[in-house]
Enzyme design. Structure first.
Site, mmCIF file in Angstrom:
data_model
loop_
_atom_site.group_PDB
_atom_site.id
_atom_site.type_symbol
_atom_site.label_atom_id
_atom_site.label_comp_id
_atom_site.label_asym_id
_atom_site.label_seq_id
_atom_site.Cartn_x
_atom_site.Cartn_y
_atom_site.Cartn_z
ATOM 1 N N SER A 222 0.953 -1.322 0.040
ATOM 2 C CA SER A 222 -0.170 0.090 -0.159
ATOM 3 C C SER A 222 0.789 1.233 0.012
ATOM 4 C CB SER A 222 -0.939 -0.013 1.091
ATOM 5 O OG SER A 222 -0.050 0.134 2.414
ATOM 6 N N CYS A 223 0.222 2.199 -0.400
ATOM 7 C CA CYS A 223 0.943 3.585 -0.370
ATOM 8 C C CYS A 223 1.394 3.981 1.159
ATOM 9 C CB CYS A 223 0.170 4.823 -0.596
ATOM 10 S SG CYS A 223 -1.389 5.156 0.412
#
Length: 348
Positions: A154-155
């Protein structure tokens, strides 16, 4: 050799992957042959050209029937609802970048491969049964040819994992907590409306909204030794892009705040150049919009309590930085099979 990619899902990440590809000058390394998106071609072209967060795209964009033109490049547009019907074999697709946020398990990846793709990269953590999860800059060298179905994490995981690694290598982390202060997302409401999460029934622009997060699980997926030693919470704030992460860790070795900053600044200039950046300028969130780094350490906010409790603030553009890492990981996956040089794939 050029890696032929297809993008499944042309939302925030899918469009930013295309923009990042053209802005970073990597078109000799990667070419987009197709985009699968249920929306119509006119909407796809318009949202690629005009973006509220990232401004107007520098390349000419137009569409004709089911073709998207970016400059002189032609990209085929598809509107398939079923993964098995995607023409990846016909198009000679090397890697599918699945940016739908809907698909993310081994079965979904196998469906892309059955349709003819050689490999699949998901733009979110996905399920635990995937072949590998990559945080570029930390563990991409562990990729092997048999890793066909991969997650780009994920970011927020991409933001915090490099900093955790640096602090653990230097001082030995015993435990930690993370607070993700995340910009609003499209699973929230413009005005109050129904949602399965009652907090997300409320207008995104009017409140700071606590939400569930799997960030602690994301940390332990990359670093299993931290199982049960990290906890995380997240809140959404009324901005449309850029995220701040408050990281607190207890460490074995005594340390001063100045030493922590020296460590992180040196890493940003050296081994983690292009992945981690460091600043002591008095900046606010919008100043990190369109920043391609996974993490930007704010040295003005580093604190140490009792010589063993470290608190840091780390920024990221949760769209643009992550889109650039999708390209990096794509090249790393291809390098395993096609012997491409991915060592210099990160370009600012």
């Amino acid at each position: 050799m050029t890696v032929r990619i297809a993008i499944n899902g042309f939302g925030r990440i899918g469009r930013n992957v295309v923009r990042a590809l053209y802005e970073s000058g990597r078109r000799a390394e990667i070419t987009v042959v197709a985009i699968n998106e249920l929306a119509d071609a006119a909407g796809m072209a318009h949202l690629l050209k005009y973006d509220t967060s990232h401004g107007r795209f520098a390349w000419e964009v137009r569409h004709e029937r089911e073709q998207l033109f970016v400059g002189d490049d032609v990209i085929r547009i598809l509107h398939e609802r079923t993964l098995a019907d995607l023409p990846w074999r016909e198009l000679g697709v090397d890697v599918v970048l699945d940016c739908t946020g809907v698909y993310g398990n081994q079965e979904h990846g196998e469906a892309h491969i059955a349709a003819g793709a050689k490999k699949v990269l998901f733009s979110h953590p996905g399920s635990n049964d995937l072949d590998a999860t990559v945080v570029f800059g930390v563990n991409q060298n562990q990729l092997r040819a048999e890793h066909r179905i991969v997650s780009n994490a994920s970011c927020t995981t991409n933001c915090i994992i490099p900093v955790i690694k640096l602090l653990d290598d230097a001082y030995g982390i015993e435990s930690g907590t993370v607070t993700a202060i995340h910009s609003a997302m499209n699973d929230q409401q413009v005005i109050d409306a129904y949602h399965s999460d009652l907090r997300r029934t409320r207008a995104a622009s009017q409140s700071i909204i606590p939400v569930d997060t799997k960030l602690a699980a994301g940390i332990t997926r990359i670093f299993p030794q931290f199982n049960d030693r990290f906890e995380a919470i997240a809140v959404r704030v009324p901005t449309i892009n850029v995220t701040a992460i408050d990281l607190s860790v207890t460490v074995k070795k005594p340390v001063k705040a100045s030493e922590v900053n020296q460590l992180l600044q040196k890493a940003a200039q050296g081994a983690f150049h292009g992945i981690v950046d460091y600043t002591e300028s008095p900046l606010v969130s919008i100043d990190f919009n369109h920043d391609p780094h996974s993490a930007i350490v704010d040295g003005t906010q580093t604190r140490v309590s009792g010589a063993h409790l470290i608190k840091t603030l780390v920024w990221c553009d949760n769209e643009w930085g992550f889109a650039n890492r999708m390209l990096d990981t794509t090249l790393a996956m291809a390098a395993v099979d096609f012997r491409l040089d991915a060592s210099a794939s990160t370009k600012l």
